[in-house]
Design a protein around this motif. Structure first.
Motif, short mmCIF file in Angstrom:
data_model
loop_
_atom_site.label_atom_id
_atom_site.label_comp_id
_atom_site.label_asym_id
_atom_site.label_seq_id
_atom_site.Cartn_x
_atom_site.Cartn_y
_atom_site.Cartn_z
N SER A 111 0.83 -1.22 0.00
CA SER A 111 0.00 0.00 0.00
C SER A 111 0.85 1.25 0.00
O SER A 111 0.45 2.31 -0.52
CB SER A 111 -0.92 0.01 1.22
N VAL A 112 2.04 1.17 0.56
CA VAL A 112 2.96 2.31 0.61
C VAL A 112 3.83 2.35 -0.64
O VAL A 112 4.08 3.41 -1.21
CB VAL A 112 3.85 2.23 1.87
N LEU A 113 4.28 1.17 -1.08
CA LEU A 113 5.22 1.09 -2.19
C LEU A 113 4.56 1.27 -3.55
O LEU A 113 5.10 1.94 -4.43
CB LEU A 113 5.95 -0.26 -2.14
N GLY A 150 -0.67 -5.92 1.42
CA GLY A 150 -0.94 -4.68 2.15
C GLY A 150 -1.73 -3.73 1.30
O GLY A 150 -1.21 -3.19 0.32
N GLY A 151 -3.00 -3.55 1.62
CA GLY A 151 -3.83 -2.60 0.88
C GLY A 151 -4.30 -3.11 -0.47
O GLY A 151 -4.75 -2.32 -1.31
N ILE A 152 -4.26 -4.42 -0.71
CA ILE A 152 -4.70 -4.96 -1.99
C ILE A 152 -6.22 -5.05 -2.01
O ILE A 152 -6.85 -5.55 -1.08
CB ILE A 152 -4.12 -6.37 -2.23
N THR A 153 -6.81 -4.55 -3.10
CA THR A 153 -8.26 -4.59 -3.29
C THR A 153 -8.55 -5.01 -4.73
O THR A 153 -7.64 -5.15 -5.55
CB THR A 153 -8.89 -3.19 -3.07
N ALA A 154 -9.83 -5.20 -5.03
CA ALA A 154 -10.20 -5.53 -6.40
C ALA A 154 -9.93 -4.35 -7.34
O ALA A 154 -9.81 -4.53 -8.55
CB ALA A 154 -11.68 -5.91 -6.47
N GLU A 155 -9.81 -3.16 -6.77
CA GLU A 155 -9.58 -1.97 -7.58
C GLU A 155 -8.11 -1.82 -8.01
O GLU A 155 -7.83 -1.23 -9.05
CB GLU A 155 -10.02 -0.71 -6.82
N ASN A 156 -7.17 -2.33 -7.22
CA ASN A 156 -5.76 -2.14 -7.58
C ASN A 156 -5.01 -3.44 -7.87
O ASN A 156 -3.85 -3.42 -8.29
CB ASN A 156 -5.02 -1.36 -6.49
N ALA A 157 -5.64 -4.59 -7.67
CA ALA A 157 -4.95 -5.87 -7.85
C ALA A 157 -4.42 -6.03 -9.27
O ALA A 157 -3.31 -6.54 -9.48
CB ALA A 157 -5.89 -7.02 -7.51
N ALA A 158 -5.20 -5.61 -10.26
CA ALA A 158 -4.77 -5.76 -11.66
C ALA A 158 -3.49 -4.99 -11.94
O ALA A 158 -2.62 -5.46 -12.69
CB ALA A 158 -5.89 -5.30 -12.59
N GLU A 159 -3.35 -3.81 -11.31
CA GLU A 159 -2.14 -3.01 -11.52
C GLU A 159 -0.90 -3.77 -11.03
O GLU A 159 0.15 -3.73 -11.67
CB GLU A 159 -2.25 -1.68 -10.77
N PHE A 160 -1.03 -4.44 -9.90
CA PHE A 160 0.10 -5.19 -9.35
C PHE A 160 0.42 -6.41 -10.22
O PHE A 160 1.59 -6.74 -10.40
CB PHE A 160 -0.20 -5.61 -7.92
N ILE A 161 -0.62 -7.06 -10.74
CA ILE A 161 -0.38 -8.20 -11.63
C ILE A 161 0.34 -7.74 -12.89
O ILE A 161 1.32 -8.35 -13.33
CB ILE A 161 -1.70 -8.91 -11.99
N ARG A 162 -0.11 -6.64 -13.46
CA ARG A 162 0.53 -6.11 -14.68
C ARG A 162 1.95 -5.63 -14.41
O ARG A 162 2.80 -5.61 -15.31
CB ARG A 162 -0.32 -4.98 -15.26
#
Length: 214
Positions: free
Chosen positions: A136-138, A159-171
């Motif tokens: 969530s910080v990084l 940390g802070g993973i949601t359905a709204e940002n999970a795709a960004e981390f996968i990409r």
């Protein structure tokens, strides 16, 4: 280390659900609700009251769920968790004694790290996955920058993973994501709305699946 069911399932689904609640009440119901949403890898943190008892009972009551122990801080706790039925271990920091226990018992270890040096050290020490924490910080950009020079390391932001940002981390290069407080919504638990947890799990699984296929 030879791949285990836990290792394969984490890679296959790309999601680990984290249960961290203040009481042991309804841990089974929470796990069942997440599983109903398609989530098969679930971690219960060791600072959750009754975590070990949950692991002991859940292995027989929830045979289709891959169960892990999280927030493991030392080798003694790691061994206790494995003897209780944990199929994988998760740490917030780089703890070599926990890796030693994981290797001894042949289970995956998701080792927490933050800096490039910590991430590489965890991987070279034998981590199965490296948990990038606190995500969530990084943010996804940080993960992308780490993935560039270290593409061989399977990164799992937490940390802070949601359905709204999970795709960004996968990409950005994550092989999987860990979701906790958003997934196991405290308000829904208080109100007894386990269906809300199921819906969040379903949504998160769909988002990760689509991001992987893109």
């Amino acid at each position: 280390m030879q791949e285990t069911i836990a290792h394969e399932e984490i890679k296959r689904t790309g999601v680990i659900g984290i249960i961290r609640v203040p009481t042991a009440e309804d841990l089974i119901k929470i796990a069942e609700a997440l599983y109903a949403g398609g989530l098969t890898c679930i971690e219960v943190t060791m600072n959750t009251p009754g975590a070990l008892k949950f692991l002991e009972s859940a292995r027989s009551r929830l045979p289709n769920i891959v169960l892990g122990a999280g927030t493991v801080l030392d080798g003694i706790s790691a061994r206790e968790a494995l003897l209780a039925g944990a199929q994988f271990l998760v740490t917030p920091t780089v703890e070599l004694d926990i890796l030693e226990v994981a290797h001894r018992y042949g289970v995956p270890a998701v080792i927490g790290a933050m800096t490039p040096t910590e991430i590489l050290a965890a991987w070279e020490a034998g981590a199965t996955f490296v948990k990038v924490f606190p995500a969530s910080v990084l943010g996804p950009r940080y993960l992308q920058e780490i993935h560039g020079p270290l593409p061989q390391i399977p990164l799992v932001p937490t940390g802070g993973i949601t359905a709204e940002n999970a795709a960004e981390f996968i990409r950005a290069g994550a092989v999987a994501v860990c979701a906790g407080s958003w997934l196991v919504d405290r308000k829904a638990l208080i109100e007894g709305r386990y269906d809300a947890l199921t819906e969040r799990a379903r949504k998160l699984m769909e988002v990760v699946k689509k991001a992987r296929e893109a």
